[in-house]
Design a protein around this motif. Structure first.
Motif, PDB file in Angstrom:
ATOM      1  N   GLU A   1      12.215   4.147   6.879  1.00 14.26           N
ATOM      2  CA  GLU A   1      13.244   3.241   7.401  1.00 14.26           C
ATOM      3  C   GLU A   1      14.642   3.700   6.970  1.00 14.26           C
ATOM      4  OE1 GLU A   1      12.811   0.981   9.555  1.00 14.26           O
ATOM      5  OE2 GLU A   1      10.856  -0.003   9.312  1.00 14.26           O
ATOM      6  N   GLN A   2      14.718   4.330   5.800  1.00 11.96           N
ATOM      7  CA  GLN A   2      16.006   4.739   5.252  1.00 11.96           C
ATOM      8  C   GLN A   2      16.496   6.080   5.797  1.00 11.96           C
ATOM      9  OE1 GLN A   2      17.483   2.441   3.270  1.00 11.96           O
ATOM     10  NE2 GLN A   2      15.616   1.234   3.623  1.00 11.96           N
ATOM     11  N   ILE A   3      15.588   6.886   6.316  1.00 13.85           N
ATOM     12  CA  ILE A   3      15.968   8.272   6.658  1.00 13.85           C
ATOM     13  C   ILE A   3      15.691   8.631   8.119  1.00 13.85           C
ATOM     14  CG2 ILE A   3      15.562   9.055   4.290  1.00 13.85           C
ATOM     15  CD1 ILE A   3      12.943  10.382   5.416  1.00 13.85           C
ATOM     16  N   ALA A   4      15.440   7.642   8.960  1.00  9.82           N
ATOM     17  CA  ALA A   4      15.011   7.920  10.336  1.00  9.82           C
ATOM     18  C   ALA A   4      16.011   8.786  11.102  1.00  9.82           C
ATOM     19  CB  ALA A   4      14.760   6.615  11.077  1.00  9.82           C
ATOM     20  N   ASP A   5      17.285   8.459  11.013  1.00  6.89           N
ATOM     21  CA  ASP A   5      18.289   9.226  11.764  1.00  6.89           C
ATOM     22  C   ASP A   5      18.358  10.666  11.264  1.00  6.89           C
ATOM     23  OD1 ASP A   5      18.871   7.048  13.300  1.00  6.89           O
ATOM     24  OD2 ASP A   5      20.692   6.488  12.225  1.00  6.89           O
ATOM     25  N   GLU A   6      18.317  10.841   9.950  1.00  2.16           N
ATOM     26  CA  GLU A   6      18.352  12.184   9.369  1.00  2.16           C
ATOM     27  C   GLU A   6      17.114  12.977   9.786  1.00  2.16           C
ATOM     28  OE1 GLU A   6      18.142  14.244   4.933  1.00  2.16           O
ATOM     29  OE2 GLU A   6      18.659  12.129   5.143  1.00  2.16           O
TER      30      GLU A   6
ATOM     31  N   GLY B   1      15.582  11.727  -1.682  1.00  2.00           N
ATOM     32  CA  GLY B   1      15.283  10.970  -2.890  1.00  2.00           C
ATOM     33  C   GLY B   1      14.333   9.816  -2.662  1.00  2.00           C
ATOM     34  N   ASN B   2      13.972   9.543  -1.408  1.00  2.00           N
ATOM     35  CA  ASN B   2      13.052   8.460  -1.095  1.00  2.00           C
ATOM     36  C   ASN B   2      11.610   8.933  -1.289  1.00  2.00           C
ATOM     37  OD1 ASN B   2      14.738   6.159   0.111  1.00  2.00           O
ATOM     38  ND2 ASN B   2      15.518   7.950   1.180  1.00  2.00           N
ATOM     39  N   PRO B   3      10.791   8.151  -1.985  1.00  2.00           N
ATOM     40  CA  PRO B   3       9.413   8.578  -2.241  1.00  2.00           C
ATOM     41  C   PRO B   3       8.516   8.387  -1.022  1.00  2.00           C
ATOM     42  CG  PRO B   3       9.770   6.414  -3.160  1.00  2.00           C
ATOM     43  CD  PRO B   3      11.105   6.861  -2.629  1.00  2.00           C
TER      44      PRO B   3
ATOM     45  N   ARG C   1       5.526  11.897  -3.681  1.00  2.00           N
ATOM     46  CA  ARG C   1       6.520  12.969  -3.694  1.00  2.00           C
ATOM     47  C   ARG C   1       7.882  12.363  -3.400  1.00  2.00           C
ATOM     48  NH1 ARG C   1       3.062  17.873  -1.955  1.00  2.00           N
ATOM     49  NH2 ARG C   1       1.033  17.032  -2.528  1.00  2.00           N
ATOM     50  N   ASP C   2       8.911  13.071  -3.794  1.00  2.00           N
ATOM     51  CA  ASP C   2      10.272  12.656  -3.476  1.00  2.00           C
ATOM     52  C   ASP C   2      10.811  13.572  -2.391  1.00  2.00           C
ATOM     53  OD1 ASP C   2      10.535  10.521  -5.259  1.00  2.00           O
ATOM     54  OD2 ASP C   2      10.967  11.874  -6.918  1.00  2.00           O
TER      55      ASP C   2
ATOM     56  N   SER D   1       0.842  -1.195   0.000  1.00  2.00           N
ATOM     57  CA  SER D   1       0.000   0.000   0.000  1.00  2.00           C
ATOM     58  C   SER D   1       0.874   1.241   0.000  1.00  2.00           C
ATOM     59  CB  SER D   1      -0.891   0.005   1.242  1.00  2.00           C
ATOM     60  OG  SER D   1      -0.098   0.204   2.404  1.00  2.00           O
ATOM     61  N   PRO D   2       0.317   2.397  -0.393  1.00  2.00           N
ATOM     62  CA  PRO D   2       1.091   3.643  -0.309  1.00  2.00           C
ATOM     63  C   PRO D   2       1.640   3.887   1.089  1.00  2.00           C
ATOM     64  CG  PRO D   2      -0.860   3.994  -1.643  1.00  2.00           C
ATOM     65  CD  PRO D   2      -0.996   2.613  -1.057  1.00  2.00           C
ATOM     66  N   ASN D   3       0.844   3.576   2.113  1.00  2.00           N
ATOM     67  CA  ASN D   3       1.325   3.779   3.480  1.00  2.00           C
ATOM     68  C   ASN D   3       2.520   2.873   3.774  1.00  2.00           C
ATOM     69  OD1 ASN D   3       0.784   4.994   6.253  1.00  2.00           O
ATOM     70  ND2 ASN D   3       0.710   2.825   6.737  1.00  2.00           N
ATOM     71  N   ALA D   4       2.443   1.619   3.341  1.00  2.00           N
ATOM     72  CA  ALA D   4       3.546   0.679   3.585  1.00  2.00           C
ATOM     73  C   ALA D   4       4.806   1.099   2.831  1.00  2.00           C
ATOM     74  CB  ALA D   4       3.124  -0.726   3.166  1.00  2.00           C
ATOM     75  N   ARG D   5       4.654   1.569   1.603  1.00  2.00           N
ATOM     76  CA  ARG D   5       5.822   2.022   0.839  1.00  2.00           C
ATOM     77  C   ARG D   5       6.441   3.269   1.479  1.00  2.00           C
ATOM     78  NH1 ARG D   5       4.322   2.689  -5.271  1.00  2.00           N
ATOM     79  NH2 ARG D   5       6.520   3.332  -5.341  1.00  2.00           N
ATOM     80  N   THR D   6       5.596   4.113   2.049  1.00  2.00           N
ATOM     81  CA  THR D   6       6.104   5.299   2.735  1.00  2.00           C
ATOM     82  C   THR D   6       6.895   4.905   3.972  1.00  2.00           C
ATOM     83  OG1 THR D   6       4.267   6.647   1.915  1.00  2.00           O
ATOM     84  CG2 THR D   6       5.433   7.457   3.858  1.00  2.00           C
ATOM     85  N   VAL D   7       6.410   3.906   4.703  1.00  2.00           N
ATOM     86  CA  VAL D   7       7.149   3.404   5.866  1.00  2.00           C
ATOM     87  C   VAL D   7       8.529   2.913   5.449  1.00  2.00           C
ATOM     88  CG1 VAL D   7       7.222   1.585   7.620  1.00  2.00           C
ATOM     89  CG2 VAL D   7       5.089   2.830   7.208  1.00  2.00           C
ATOM     90  N   GLU D   8       8.607   2.238   4.304  1.00  2.00           N
ATOM     91  CA  GLU D   8       9.899   1.763   3.809  1.00  2.00           C
ATOM     92  C   GLU D   8      10.861   2.932   3.603  1.00  2.00           C
ATOM     93  OE1 GLU D   8       9.064  -0.405   0.272  1.00  2.00           O
ATOM     94  OE2 GLU D   8       8.011  -2.034   1.297  1.00  2.00           O
ATOM     95  N   SER D   9      10.351   4.053   3.126  1.00  2.00           N
ATOM     96  CA  SER D   9      11.201   5.231   2.936  1.00  2.00           C
ATOM     97  C   SER D   9      11.679   5.782   4.270  1.00  2.00           C
ATOM     98  CB  SER D   9      10.445   6.317   2.156  1.00  2.00           C
ATOM     99  OG  SER D   9      10.240   5.928   0.817  1.00  2.00           O
TER     100      SER D   9
END
Length: 204
Positions: A14-19, A153-155, A148-149, A4-12
């Motif tokens: 995951e990549q940027i949490a510290d930032e 760069g993560n959507p 959105r990006d 789902s869009p929400n699940a894909r957003t969570v994946e993003s």
């Protein structure tokens, strides 16, 4: 099956949490709602959905409230645990929220949910509140939805809603708006922060 869009957003996230944690530390956008909640519900037991780095929960706890911190993003959970915080994994769409709570808080979270999921989550939030409980929420204002990006760069998926449409959805879930605050410190139409109440047994 496509996530789902929400699940894909969570994946993003995951990549940027510290930032994200570094960028938002010390921020006070829409913090008036947290202050008001603490004043309105002193000593309250609060469920926070989407705690992220935990900065909002810190403010509530400093004001004397007890916060159940939750997030769906494991990177945020790990970040908070590295700070010595107790935080649970919670998927607000699929999981039981527990309760009853004096208040539920979800800031900068519901923007990532499609309309059907939003209806489900708001109904669950209303069901998790005790009579007379409060719900503090923020949403970006507008009339648009899509991908959105981020700067990394993560959507991420974002839905902009009008205040009237969001208020109607709240009221269908049994939540009545009591206070609003707006911020234009973001692109487009800015943010709406809203405190809503659940009817007491006498009012129901």
């Amino acid at each position: 099956m496509e996530p789902s869009p929400n699940a894909r957003t969570v994946e993003s996230y995951e990549q940027i949490a510290d930032e994200y944690a570094r960028e938002t530390q010390g921020g006070h956008v829409l913090s008036g709602g947290l202050t008001l909640l603490a004043e309105t519900m002193p000593g309250a037991r609060v469920l926070e959905i989407g705690s992220g780095p935990g900065w909002d929960a810190d403010q509530l706890e400093e004001a004397g409230l007890t916060v159940r911190r939750t997030d769906i993003t494991q990177a945020f959970i790990d970040f908070q645990r590295s700070r010595g915080k107790d935080v649970a994994r919670l998927n607000a769409i699929d999981d039981d929220l527990g309760g009853p709570y004096d208040a539920v808080v979800t800031l900068h979270v519901l923007q990532h949910m499609e309309d059907d999921d939003l209806e489900v989550v708001l109904s669950k939030i209303a069901g998790a509140l005790r009579p007379g409980g409060r719900f503090l929420v923020s949403i970006p204002l507008g009339e648009d939805a899509g991908w959105r990006d981020g700067e990394s760069g993560n959507p991420y998926y974002r839905v902009l809603r009008t205040e009237a449409d969001f208020t109607s959805t709240l009221e269908r879930a049994g939540l009545t708006p009591e206070w609003t605050e707006r911020s234009n410190e973001d692109e487009e139409s800015g943010w709406l922060c809203l405190l809503a109440g659940l009817a007491t047994e006498d009012q129901a």
